[in-house]
Design a protein around this motif. Structure first.
Motif: not given
Length: 157
Positions: A58, A60-61, A71
């Motif tokens: 997974q 996230c930024q 990222e």
């Protein structure tokens, strides 16, 4: 060089099918915060050389200290950060966390970066280049790594 690794729980596994372009020890505040340590050791490599098992990371930024996008990729089960992608880095490349390797002793930093925020109690080796911020790739990278990145960016992998 056997460069395989994964997350803490074993759900996400990866294998590097080529050696890294270069290995950084980054002392920036972002890396300190993300790792909970004094610095991170990252293997800079083209993303297509990172093969994962069926578990996709997974992501996230975040916003890096530079203000540009950063990222981070992690296991969706245990949350272990396994690599990052920096928008400022050329090409489709990632920075694999050496601490997630099965044998992290297989690599050692070839350069220390962002030493302006290095913790003062940490002594750096005298035989490894160190920079207060970043550096010019042509001044630090091997000719082989520069050529490999050039081929990658031109689409001739």
């Amino acid at each position: 060089m056997n460069l395989e690794g994964g997350c803490s729980c074993g759900t996400l596994r990866y294998k590097l099918t080529a050696g890294p372009l270069i290995v950084h020890a980054c002392h920036c505040r972002d890396c300190q915060r993300l790792t909970g340590s004094a610095f991170v050791i990252n293997l800079w490599i083209e993303e297509h050389f990172v093969e994962t098992n069926s578990a996709a990371p997974q992501s996230c930024q975040l916003t890096a200290g530079s203000g540009q996008a950063h990222e981070v990729f992690f296991c969706g089960v245990c949350g272990t950060y396994v690599w990052s992608r920096y928008q400022a880095a050329p090409g489709d490349t990632v920075f694999v966390r050496a601490g997630t390797l099965d044998n992290p002793e297989a690599v050692k930093p070839q350069v220390h970066i962002f030493t302006r925020t290095k913790l003062p109690w940490l002594d750096l080796p005298h035989d490894v280049p160190a920079f207060a911020a970043f550096y010019n790739l042509k001044d630090v990278w091997s000719a082989e790594s520069r050529e490999r990145l050039r081929r990658h960016m031109s689409g001739r992998v």
